[in-house]
Write a protein that holds these residues in place. Structure first.
Motif, mmCIF file in Angstrom:
data_model
loop_
_atom_site.group_PDB
_atom_site.id
_atom_site.type_symbol
_atom_site.label_atom_id
_atom_site.label_comp_id
_atom_site.label_asym_id
_atom_site.label_seq_id
_atom_site.Cartn_x
_atom_site.Cartn_y
_atom_site.Cartn_z
ATOM 1 N N GLY A 1 0.766 -1.254 -0.092
ATOM 2 C CA GLY A 1 0.128 -0.140 -0.182
ATOM 3 C C GLY A 1 0.745 1.255 0.188
ATOM 4 O O GLY A 1 0.437 2.351 0.438
ATOM 5 N N ALA A 2 2.123 1.258 -0.239
ATOM 6 C CA ALA A 2 3.057 2.481 -0.217
ATOM 7 C C ALA A 2 2.416 3.286 -1.227
ATOM 8 O O ALA A 2 1.988 2.927 -2.374
ATOM 9 N N ASP A 3 2.257 4.769 -0.840
ATOM 10 C CA ASP A 3 1.911 5.615 -1.732
ATOM 11 C C ASP A 3 3.085 6.609 -2.194
ATOM 12 O O ASP A 3 2.828 7.748 -2.541
ATOM 13 N N TYR A 4 4.268 5.968 -2.364
ATOM 14 C CA TYR A 4 5.413 6.694 -2.730
ATOM 15 C C TYR A 4 6.332 5.956 -3.846
ATOM 16 O O TYR A 4 6.053 4.717 -3.670
ATOM 17 N N VAL A 5 6.978 6.495 -4.533
ATOM 18 C CA VAL A 5 8.144 6.181 -5.424
ATOM 19 C C VAL A 5 9.569 6.604 -4.888
ATOM 20 O O VAL A 5 9.492 7.963 -5.158
ATOM 21 N N VAL A 6 10.523 5.839 -4.610
ATOM 22 C CA VAL A 6 11.794 6.266 -4.413
ATOM 23 C C VAL A 6 12.473 6.475 -5.655
ATOM 24 O O VAL A 6 12.685 5.444 -6.460
ATOM 25 N N LEU A 7 13.117 7.922 -5.754
ATOM 26 C CA LEU A 7 14.014 8.070 -7.035
ATOM 27 C C LEU A 7 15.376 8.772 -6.499
ATOM 28 O O LEU A 7 15.349 8.888 -4.938
ATOM 29 N N ALA A 8 16.351 8.718 -7.250
ATOM 30 C CA ALA A 8 17.767 9.380 -6.908
ATOM 31 C C ALA A 8 17.645 10.509 -7.851
ATOM 32 O O ALA A 8 17.531 10.303 -9.195
ATOM 33 N N ASP A 9 18.287 11.742 -7.561
ATOM 34 C CA ASP A 9 18.581 12.842 -8.385
ATOM 35 C C ASP A 9 19.833 12.269 -9.089
ATOM 36 O O ASP A 9 20.467 11.166 -8.933
ATOM 37 N N PRO A 10 20.306 13.215 -10.152
ATOM 38 C CA PRO A 10 21.538 12.854 -10.808
ATOM 39 C C PRO A 10 22.907 12.805 -9.831
ATOM 40 O O PRO A 10 23.759 12.073 -10.443
ATOM 41 N N ASP A 11 22.832 13.141 -8.803
ATOM 42 C CA ASP A 11 24.162 13.131 -7.867
ATOM 43 C C ASP A 11 23.879 12.119 -6.820
ATOM 44 O O ASP A 11 24.656 11.882 -5.961
ATOM 45 N N GLY A 12 22.753 11.269 -6.893
ATOM 46 C CA GLY A 12 22.554 10.000 -6.123
ATOM 47 C C GLY A 12 21.602 10.314 -4.711
ATOM 48 O O GLY A 12 21.349 9.465 -4.160
ATOM 49 N N ASN A 13 21.359 11.635 -4.519
ATOM 50 C CA ASN A 13 20.555 11.815 -3.549
ATOM 51 C C ASN A 13 18.948 11.271 -3.534
ATOM 52 O O ASN A 13 18.504 11.400 -4.744
#
Length: 100
Positions: A79-91
């Motif tokens: 049921g997670a309502d989020y998606v984890v991404l990383a910016d171009p620097d890996g954050n």
């Protein structure tokens, strides 16, 4: 700086320094975001974490991927309502589904 300016529709408040920039909304009011270049690697040291809220999460994730974000291999709870991404620097940051 370029990624976050495009991701948030912000612009530099003034000419950025080599290692420092302040971003503000292109139009209207909103919070300022200060970015500082650091020497630590993102995968060794969490430097910040932002949650971005979107009414169309899938479209926002696709837009951010086109801007240079990357998918993060993440173990999501049911049921997670989020998606984890990383910016171009890996954050890492999350795109959260906003109701309404």
């Amino acid at each position: 700086m370029r990624f976050w300016s495009e991701a948030l529709d912000y612009r530099p408040l003034r000419e950025p320094e080599e290692d420092w920039a302040i971003l503000v909304p292109r139009e209207g009011k909103g919070p300022q975001l200060a970015l500082k270049l650091v020497s630590s690697e993102a995968h060794n040291h969490t430097r910040h974490h932002l949650d971005l809220y979107a009414t169309d999460q899938a479209a926002e994730v696709e837009r951010l991927l086109r801007l240079g974000a990357e998918q993060v291999d993440w173990r999501y709870e049911q049921g997670a309502d989020y998606v984890v991404l990383a910016d171009p620097d890996g954050n890492r940051f999350c795109v959260v589904q906003k109701d309404g």
